[in-house]
Design an enzyme around this catalytic site. Sequence first.
Site, PDB file in Angstrom:
ATOM      1  N   CYS A   2      55.237  32.803 -59.130  1.00 53.41           N
ATOM      2  CA  CYS A   2      55.847  34.245 -59.783  1.00 53.41           C
ATOM      3  C   CYS A   2      56.114  35.440 -58.779  1.00 53.41           C
ATOM      4  O   CYS A   2      55.390  35.480 -57.859  1.00 53.41           O
ATOM      5  CB  CYS A   2      54.822  34.795 -60.780  1.00 53.41           C
ATOM      6  N   ARG A  27      59.949  32.144 -55.698  1.00 52.08           N
ATOM      7  CA  ARG A  27      58.734  32.366 -55.920  1.00 52.08           C
ATOM      8  C   ARG A  27      58.327  31.996 -57.487  1.00 52.08           C
ATOM      9  O   ARG A  27      57.115  31.493 -57.814  1.00 52.08           O
ATOM     10  CB  ARG A  27      58.146  33.626 -55.967  1.00 52.08           C
ATOM     11  N   TRP A  72      56.753  31.364 -62.591  1.00 53.50           N
ATOM     12  CA  TRP A  72      56.698  29.941 -62.723  1.00 53.50           C
ATOM     13  C   TRP A  72      55.217  29.813 -63.441  1.00 53.50           C
ATOM     14  O   TRP A  72      54.511  30.248 -63.284  1.00 53.50           O
ATOM     15  CB  TRP A  72      56.036  29.752 -61.066  1.00 53.50           C
ATOM     16  N   ASN A  98      51.122  38.497 -61.505  1.00 52.81           N
ATOM     17  CA  ASN A  98      51.136  37.198 -60.957  1.00 52.81           C
ATOM     18  C   ASN A  98      49.561  36.613 -60.514  1.00 52.81           C
ATOM     19  O   ASN A  98      48.925  37.729 -60.198  1.00 52.81           O
ATOM     20  CB  ASN A  98      51.926  37.351 -59.279  1.00 52.81           C
ATOM     21  N   GLY A  99      49.243  35.498 -61.050  1.00 53.38           N
ATOM     22  CA  GLY A  99      47.940  35.171 -60.973  1.00 53.38           C
ATOM     23  C   GLY A  99      47.500  34.423 -61.907  1.00 53.38           C
ATOM     24  O   GLY A  99      48.115  34.060 -62.950  1.00 53.38           O
ATOM     25  N   GLU A 463      54.120  13.695 -44.328  1.00 53.41           N
ATOM     26  CA  GLU A 463      54.995  15.022 -44.534  1.00 53.41           C
ATOM     27  C   GLU A 463      56.345  14.573 -44.663  1.00 53.41           C
ATOM     28  O   GLU A 463      57.083  14.931 -45.712  1.00 53.41           O
ATOM     29  CB  GLU A 463      55.014  15.527 -43.200  1.00 53.41           C
ATOM     30  N   LYS A 467      58.697  15.616 -48.267  1.00 52.03           N
ATOM     31  CA  LYS A 467      60.161  16.067 -48.286  1.00 52.03           C
ATOM     32  C   LYS A 467      60.986  15.112 -49.053  1.00 52.03           C
ATOM     33  O   LYS A 467      61.751  15.857 -49.932  1.00 52.03           O
ATOM     34  CB  LYS A 467      60.633  15.834 -46.878  1.00 52.03           C
ATOM     35  N   GLU A 470      59.803  16.008 -52.730  1.00 50.84           N
ATOM     36  CA  GLU A 470      59.927  17.435 -53.378  1.00 50.84           C
ATOM     37  C   GLU A 470      61.325  18.065 -53.743  1.00 50.84           C
ATOM     38  O   GLU A 470      61.827  18.787 -54.525  1.00 50.84           O
ATOM     39  CB  GLU A 470      59.180  18.430 -52.869  1.00 50.84           C
ATOM     40  N   HIS A 486      47.457  -4.302 -45.421  1.00 53.40           N
ATOM     41  CA  HIS A 486      46.252  -4.067 -46.440  1.00 53.40           C
ATOM     42  C   HIS A 486      46.559  -3.789 -47.888  1.00 53.40           C
ATOM     43  O   HIS A 486      45.807  -3.346 -48.691  1.00 53.40           O
ATOM     44  CB  HIS A 486      45.111  -2.987 -45.978  1.00 53.40           C
ATOM     45  N   LYS A 580      57.267  28.513 -54.101  1.00 55.62           N
ATOM     46  CA  LYS A 580      57.137  28.580 -52.871  1.00 55.62           C
ATOM     47  C   LYS A 580      55.650  28.896 -52.465  1.00 55.62           C
ATOM     48  O   LYS A 580      55.225  28.488 -51.516  1.00 55.62           O
ATOM     49  CB  LYS A 580      58.095  29.704 -52.322  1.00 55.62           C
TER      50      LYS A 580
HETATM   51  C1  AGP Z   1      56.416  22.369 -48.733  1.00 53.05           C
HETATM   52  O1  AGP Z   1      57.363  21.768 -48.576  1.00 53.05           O
HETATM   53  C2  AGP Z   1      55.852  22.411 -49.694  1.00 53.05           C
HETATM   54  N1  AGP Z   1      56.471  22.955 -50.838  1.00 53.05           N
HETATM   55  C3  AGP Z   1      54.112  22.716 -50.045  1.00 53.05           C
HETATM   56  O2  AGP Z   1      53.475  21.727 -49.588  1.00 53.05           O
HETATM   57  C4  AGP Z   1      53.435  23.766 -49.251  1.00 53.05           C
HETATM   58  O3  AGP Z   1      53.619  23.484 -47.702  1.00 53.05           O
HETATM   59  C5  AGP Z   1      52.152  24.088 -49.409  1.00 53.05           C
HETATM   60  O4  AGP Z   1      52.218  24.712 -50.951  1.00 53.05           O
HETATM   61  C6  AGP Z   1      51.307  25.050 -48.669  1.00 53.05           C
HETATM   62  O5  AGP Z   1      52.154  26.421 -48.718  1.00 53.05           O
HETATM   63  P1  AGP Z   1      51.609  27.635 -47.602  1.00 53.05           P
HETATM   64  O6  AGP Z   1      52.229  26.911 -46.280  1.00 53.05           O
HETATM   65  O7  AGP Z   1      52.476  28.496 -48.039  1.00 53.05           O
HETATM   66  O8  AGP Z   1      50.182  27.843 -47.580  1.00 53.05           O
END
Ligand code: AGP
Length: 585
Positions: A2, A27, A72, A98-99, A463, A467, A470, A486, A580
């Site tokens: 948000c 956001r 959001w 927001n929250g 990681e 990518k 998402e 395994h 984000k």
């Molecule tokens: C990253 O591509 C993601 N969107 C997500 O995993 C992100 O890294 C995670 O939410 C942590 O966010 P931050 O680095 O702002 O704490």
Amino acid sequence: MCGIIGYIGPRNGTEVVIDGLKKLEYRGYDSWGIAIKGNPSLSVHKQVGKISDFDDLASLPPSSVAVGHTRWATNGSVTKANAHPHTCCRGKVAVVHNGIIENFQELKQELRSHHFVSETDTEIIAHLIEDNLSAGMHFKDAVTNALTRLEGRFAVVAVSADSKNVVAARKGSPLVIGIGKDEYFIASDIPAFLEHTRDVIFLDDGDVATISDGISFTDFEGGVVHREPVEITWNVEQASLNGHEHYMIKEILEQRSTVGLAVDQDDAKVLKVAKMINEAYGTFFIGCGTAGKVGLVGSYIFSTVAKKHVNAVVGSEFPSYHDFLTPKTLLVCISQSGETADTLEAIEVAKKKGCKVVSIVNVMGSTMLRMSDEYILCNSGPEKAVCSTKVTTAQIALLTLLAYACVGRLEEGKRLLNSVSLKLDVMLDGQYLDEIRFLAKKLAGHESMYIIGRGLNYPMALEGAIKMQEVPYIHAEGFAGGELKHGPIALIEDGTPCIALVANDGVKNEILINALEIKSRGGFIIGISPKDNDIFDFWIPVPDVAIASPIVNIIPIQLLSYFTALEKNCDPDKPRNLAKSVTVK
Ligand code: AGP
């Protein structure tokens, strides 16, 4: 999660707020809304969908005071009624938030004589304020008193038809005030108003700002608080597309310089943090999502370079370790935003046990930074695509630097990372991008793919999977190469794409054997490696950078994620269901 933006000043606040919402869309982008102060009324306009699709500013009344929100969804589905701002029964008070308000059901029960129109927790704030106004309180006191009733994390901005004041307050969710000439901006994040001012005041938890033709601060009990503006270093170019089609590709390409910028630190600060790590009895690297994977790669780097054991734990799981914490424990919290609720909770748990906290964050003034005993900034500039790219590699670089600093080899660490930075500048040319775009065309038709790595590159396999999940929505999974036999190898079918991360290190031969095991079962092997190999069906070259291989190996996967998303017509900057800054648990 948000985005909030408010404006008070001589310009057309409606335009400033709509424009600011567009800049904050990363956001949250389920729905949006704006409250515009008239005289003596408030008009509220809301829409489901992305604010970037709105181009009818002329349909909204101009005003010198306006407050907006891009959502959001947490409490309540994505509907116009649930979009913010929320108003009281008489439509005289509007609130954006927001929250999460944890006790909202209890409060809603108490407010049952009011007419609720949404399913949200936020709406109760407007009704609480309404009750306080009916009891004779001034607007500022009515807001402050209402906020004392809330449990949970929040950033709130409230505006009234009958008061010249706009009231903003925070407890656990970010809020920053931009100070212009006779004008004020209130926002969740600096890019919302960066083109107007770089003088900002970061609200602390428990701060209430009252803004009209001036600004004053109190705490929730009404005690006066003094806050001074600071000048931030981000600039408008960093926060805008600057000729690129999407923020994601802009930010991936910025890695030509951001690794170098991350390493450009005050030596004394790096050495101080290294000393804290050396003196700690138990160090935890904490992060969520991508930042969690950075923590995991950090634990391998510390093992290899500093010969030190570090525990890497994801933020949401860390509270389960509270029994092991002592005042000698150190938390190194890794975060782009500095606002991730799960990581903040980990800090709260640790603080109760007297632990020390260091944060590695990108956003100046963020909650995490201010909760920490020491911090190091990533220096990456704003990262706006939901998918973290440039900050990821900056954080890996910083953990590498710290590992070298812990064993008195800071200069050697700097030399290595600066050489990586130069090599990335060469690597990321047009031809490189074209080759990965070509591969993306092949991948776009696949539903599943796998990524394998060993040692330092096992966390990068995890990681890489994030990518590919998402942004292009491919079912991707990362595995330690040794784990395949395994179980996961049963998933390999004819043509299943599998990326093998092969660095020039001690586990090179083992990971190549794992790749061969997949190939023997029909898998299509994409090798990311400094050298080609017969096992690879497609080779993506990367520079040979020794211990820094996670930095160079993840970048081709970032590009693959971006180009595959384009092939599949997915929005790379605003992937579905994500936001984000994850400010809820
Ligand atoms: C990253 O591509 C993601 N969107 C997500 O995993 C992100 O890294 C995670 O939410 C942590 O966010 P931050 O680095 O702002 O704490």
